[in-house]
Design a protein around this motif. Structure first.
Motif, short mmCIF file in Angstrom:
data_model
loop_
_atom_site.label_atom_id
_atom_site.label_comp_id
_atom_site.label_asym_id
_atom_site.label_seq_id
_atom_site.Cartn_x
_atom_site.Cartn_y
_atom_site.Cartn_z
N PHE A 62 0.77 -1.27 0.01
CA PHE A 62 -0.05 -0.08 0.00
C PHE A 62 0.91 1.26 0.06
CE2 PHE A 62 -2.21 3.51 2.28
CZ PHE A 62 -3.19 3.66 1.56
N PRO A 63 1.70 1.43 0.67
CA PRO A 63 2.56 2.59 0.92
C PRO A 63 3.07 3.06 -0.57
CG PRO A 63 3.18 1.46 2.74
CD PRO A 63 2.44 0.69 1.96
N ALA A 64 3.62 2.03 -1.37
CA ALA A 64 4.39 2.59 -2.65
C ALA A 64 3.09 2.83 -3.68
CB ALA A 64 5.03 1.43 -3.15
N TRP A 65 2.04 1.87 -3.57
CA TRP A 65 0.91 2.03 -4.51
C TRP A 65 0.08 3.32 -4.31
CZ3 TRP A 65 0.10 0.85 -9.04
CH2 TRP A 65 -1.28 1.21 -9.62
N SER A 66 -0.19 3.87 -3.06
CA SER A 66 -1.04 4.69 -2.68
C SER A 66 -0.18 6.22 -3.16
CB SER A 66 -1.16 4.90 -1.19
OG SER A 66 0.13 5.17 -0.43
N GLN A 67 1.28 6.12 -3.32
CA GLN A 67 2.02 7.31 -3.88
C GLN A 67 2.25 7.09 -5.26
OE1 GLN A 67 2.62 9.89 -1.72
NE2 GLN A 67 1.25 8.84 -0.44
N SER A 68 1.69 6.39 -5.95
CA SER A 68 1.78 6.19 -7.44
C SER A 68 1.13 7.33 -8.03
CB SER A 68 1.50 4.87 -7.89
OG SER A 68 0.15 4.64 -7.60
N SER A 69 1.86 7.64 -9.17
CA SER A 69 1.26 8.81 -10.06
C SER A 69 -0.05 8.36 -10.74
CB SER A 69 1.97 9.46 -11.03
OG SER A 69 2.25 8.35 -11.93
N ALA A 70 -0.85 9.36 -11.00
CA ALA A 70 -1.98 9.39 -11.68
C ALA A 70 -1.84 8.45 -13.16
CB ALA A 70 -2.90 10.41 -12.03
N ALA A 71 -0.78 9.01 -13.63
CA ALA A 71 -0.17 8.35 -14.86
C ALA A 71 0.29 6.83 -14.79
CB ALA A 71 1.00 9.10 -15.36
N GLU A 72 0.75 6.32 -13.72
CA GLU A 72 1.00 5.07 -13.53
C GLU A 72 -0.24 4.13 -13.33
OE1 GLU A 72 4.73 4.23 -10.76
OE2 GLU A 72 3.66 5.91 -10.24
N ARG A 73 -1.20 4.66 -12.72
CA ARG A 73 -2.46 3.91 -12.32
C ARG A 73 -3.08 4.05 -13.73
NH1 ARG A 73 -2.15 7.22 -7.84
NH2 ARG A 73 -4.04 8.43 -8.31
N GLN A 74 -3.29 5.11 -14.34
CA GLN A 74 -3.98 5.01 -15.82
C GLN A 74 -3.44 4.05 -16.71
OE1 GLN A 74 -5.70 8.85 -18.06
NE2 GLN A 74 -3.56 8.39 -18.86
N ASP A 75 -2.08 4.18 -16.84
CA ASP A 75 -1.52 3.08 -17.67
C ASP A 75 -1.85 1.58 -17.23
OD1 ASP A 75 -0.32 5.34 -18.89
OD2 ASP A 75 1.84 5.11 -18.17
N LEU A 76 -1.73 1.23 -16.01
CA LEU A 76 -1.86 -0.09 -15.62
C LEU A 76 -3.28 -0.35 -15.98
CD1 LEU A 76 -1.47 -2.73 -14.25
CD2 LEU A 76 -2.40 -1.41 -12.10
N LEU A 77 -4.46 0.50 -15.81
CA LEU A 77 -5.82 0.20 -16.03
C LEU A 77 -5.91 0.05 -17.66
CD1 LEU A 77 -7.60 2.33 -13.23
CD2 LEU A 77 -7.17 -0.20 -13.25
N TYR A 78 -5.34 0.84 -18.40
CA TYR A 78 -5.56 0.68 -19.86
C TYR A 78 -4.88 -0.37 -20.52
CZ TYR A 78 -7.88 5.22 -21.20
OH TYR A 78 -8.68 6.48 -21.32
#
Length: 501
Positions: A68-84
Motif C-alpha cells: 500500500f505505501p508505494a501504490w498509494s503514492q503512485s502517480s495518476a499516470a502510472e495507475r492510468q497506464d495499468l488500467l488501460y
C-alpha cells in the motif's frame, strides 16, 4: 465461432489447479484442500481451486498492506497506464475470456462476448481516466486557506458473486486501484475460472501485493477477511443473507462498506406502451444470464387493457428461445450456474403452485433429453400472482417472471414499492409525464424508460432498502474508495490575543 472444451484447454492453458495469488506469486493453500470448478452444462470438472482459510487471508492482507505505501503514492499516470493495459489485454483475448466465462457459468457465449466482456473492459477504461480526477478542493477564508485532500483508504476486501464474475471483478478492482488502494479479492468458489485466468495474464503488470486473490468458501475466507484488523474497506455483491453477516463482521473494526444485494424489480407496462418492444424487453429480462441477474425485472405489472395481447406475445417469444449448449452461438438460454442454484429455482417452481399461481409458460426443468446432464430450466411465466406471495417477494434468480395486472396507477405503484428490495425497475409508456411520474415514485436505484437493461457508462448503480447501499459502475464509487483530510493553513501572523498571559 467454433469452440470446444479440449481446444480451449489446449490453446488457452486452463490449469488443472489454481493457487492463491499472494504478493505476486501463485501459492498453495494452507489447508491443502481444493474445490472443483464445474461446467454446469455438462457436469464436467474444469479445474480445481484452493479451499482457503484464515491463514491464507492473513498472508494476503499482509501482502496488500506492505504494497500500500508505494501504490498509494503512485502517480495518476502510472495507475492510468495499468488500467488501460488491462483493458487492452482483455480486448486482445476477448473471445477466449468469453469462453472461460461460459464454460464455468453456463451462460450463452453470445452474452459473454457481447455483454460481459465489453462491460468489464469498459470499467477499466472508465476508471483509467478517473485516476486524474481524484482532486480535493480549496476553501478561501480571510485569515486562512482550507485544503481538502482525498486519500486512498488502504487494504480493501472485495467479495464478488458467481453470476457475472469478470464484470464484478472489474467493477470492484478498477476504482479501488484508480484511487490508490490495494486489494484482497475473494471470488465465488463455484464460478471463478475466468477471474483466475485474468490474474494469471495480468500478474506481470500488477505490482506484487497490489491485488491478491484468495479462493475458498465464504465461511472460511469471508469472515476472516472482513474481520481482519488491517482491512480498511469492504465491498460486497451477493445475497441479503450473506450481507447481514458481512455487516456484522465489518462492525468488529468499524469498517466502511458498499453492498450491492438482491432485487425483485418491477417492470411496468402501461396501456399505451409499444407492446412488441416491451415484450422483447420482458423476454430479455427473463432469460438474460438465465435470469441470474439481480437487476432482472422479474415482477411484470401489465395494464389490464393490454394484458391478454402482451401475455400471448410474451409466451410465444419465450417459446421460441433457443436453449442448449452454452458454447453454441445460436443458444439464447444456457444452464443455471450450479446444482445449488438449480435446486433453489425448482423449489420456487413448486412453491408457486402451492401459493396458487398459474403456470402460463414453462414451469419445469428442460424436457430436452440432450440437456439432461446440465442444469437447464424452461423459461417460465406465472400469472394470477398476488403481491404477497413469496414468488412475488423473494429473489428466485432464474428464468422466471411473475405477472400482476393493474388498472389504477396509484394502487399499482403501492404494490410495486411493496417490497424489501429496490435495485432497478422499468416503465413503458408514450406519455412523457407518466414516465417521469412513475420513475420518481419507484423506490429503486435505477429506472429504465422504454428499454429494460439500457445500461450506460458512468451511470451510478446501486440499491434502495435491502438492495444495499453505495453506488458502483460510475465515478461516484470513488467516494467509497477515498477519505478526506482537512488541512487549514493560517494566514494571520501573531497571537490571537484571547489567551495572552
Amino acid at each position: 465461432m467454433s469452440t470446444n472444451l479440449k481446444a480451449i484447454e489446449s490453446n488457452y492453458g486452463i490449469r488443472d489447479e489454481y493457487g492463491h495469488l499472494i504478493g505476486g506469486e501463485w501459492v498453495g493453500g494452507a489447508s491443502g484442500k481444493t474445490i472443483a470448478l464445474l461446467n454446469p452444462a455438462t457436469g464436467e470438472t474444469l479445474a480445481r481451486i484452493q479451499a482457503g482459510n484464515a491463514a491464507d487471508v492473513g498472508r494476503a492482507v499482509a501482502a496488500a498492506k506492505a504494497a500500500f505505501p508505494a501504490w498509494s503514492q503512485s502517480s495518476a499516470a502510472e495507475r492510468q497506464d495499468l488500467l488501460y493495459e488491462i483493458a487492452r489485454r482483455l480486448k486482445a483475448r476477448l473471445e477466449e475470456y468469453a469462453v472461460l466465462e461460459t464454460l464455468n457459468n453456463g451462460k450463452p457465449i453470445r452474452e459473454s462476448l457481447y455483454f460481459d466482456l465489453p462491460n468489464a473492459i469498459g470499467q477499466f477504461e472508465l476508471f483509467a481516466g478517473a485516476a486524474y480526477g481524484l482532486h480535493g478542493q480549496t476553501l478561501d477564508f480571510p485569515d486562512a486557506i482550507g485544503i481538502v485532500h482525498r486519500e486512498p483508504l488502504g487494504v480493501c476486501a472485495q467479495i464478488i458473486p458467481w453470476n457475472v464474475p469478470l464484470l464484478m471483478m472489474a467493477c470492484k478492482i478498477a476504482p479501488a486501484l484508480a484511487a490508490g488502494n490495494t486489494v484482497v479479492l475473494k471470488p465465488a468458489e463455484t464460478v471463478c475460472l475466468s477471474v483466475l485466468e485474468f490474474f494469471v495474464e495480468m500478474a506481470d503488470i500488477l505490482p506484487p501485493g497490489v491485488v491478491n486473490v484468495v479462493t475458498g468458501y465464504g465461511a472460511d475466507v469471508g469472515e476472516a477477511l472482513v474481520t481482519h484488523p488491517d482491512v480498511r474497506k469492504v465491498a460486497f455483491t451477493g445475497s441479503v443473507a450473506t450481507a447481514r453477516r458481512v455487516i456484522q463482521y465489518a462492525s468488529a473494526n468499524i469498517v466502511p462498506q458498499t453492498l450491492e444485494l438482491g432485487g425483485k424489480s418491477a417492470h411496468i407496462i402501461c396501456a399505451d406502451a409499444d407492446i412488441d418492444a416491451a415484450v422483447e424487453s420482458a423476454t430479455m429480462s427473463t432469460v438474460l444470464n438465465k435470469g441470474e441477474v439481480c437487476l432482472a425485472g422479474s415482477r411484470l405489472f401489465l395494464h389490464e387493457a393490454i394484458e391478454e395481447e402482451f401475455l400471448e406475445k410474451f409466451r410465444d417469444a419465450l417459446g421460441n428461445i433457443r436453449q442448449g449448449d452454452p458454447l453454441d452461438p445460436a443458444t439464447q438460454l444456457g444452464a443455471q450456474a450450479s446444482t445449488m442454484q438449480m435446486e433453489k429455482i425448482e423449489s420456487y417452481l413448486a412453491l408457486a403452485i402451492e401459493e396458487g399461481a398459474t403456470v402460463f409458460a414453462g414451469g419445469a426443468r428442460s424436457a430436452d433429453a440432450g440437456l439432461a446432464k446440465g442444469h437447464f430450466v424452461q423459461p417460465t411465466i406465472f400469472t394470477k400472482v398476488a403481491n404477497d406471495m413469496r414468488i412475488a417477494q423473494e429473489e428466485i434468480f432464474g428464468p422466471v417472471t411473475t405477472v400482476q395486472s393493474w388498472r389504477d396507477e396509484d394502487e399499482m405503484m403501492a404494490r410495486a414499492n411493496d417490497t424489501s428490495f429496490g435495485l432497478a425497475g422499468g416503465v413503458w409508456t408514450r406519455d412523457l409525464a407518466r414516465a417521469h411520474r412513475i420513475a420518481r415514485k419507484l423506490e429503486t436505484g435505477t429506472v429504465w424508460i422504454n428499454r429494460y437493461y439500457n445500461l450506460k457508462p458512468n451511470m451510478p448503480l446501486g440499491g434502495y432498502k435491502q438492495s444495499g447501499f453505495g453506488r458502483e459502475f460510475s465515478h461516484e464509487v470513488l467516494n467509497h474508495y477515498t477519505q478526506t483530510k482537512s488541512v487549514i493553513v493560517n494566514l494571520d501572523e501573531g497571537k490571537l490575543g484571547m489567551f495572552d498571559q
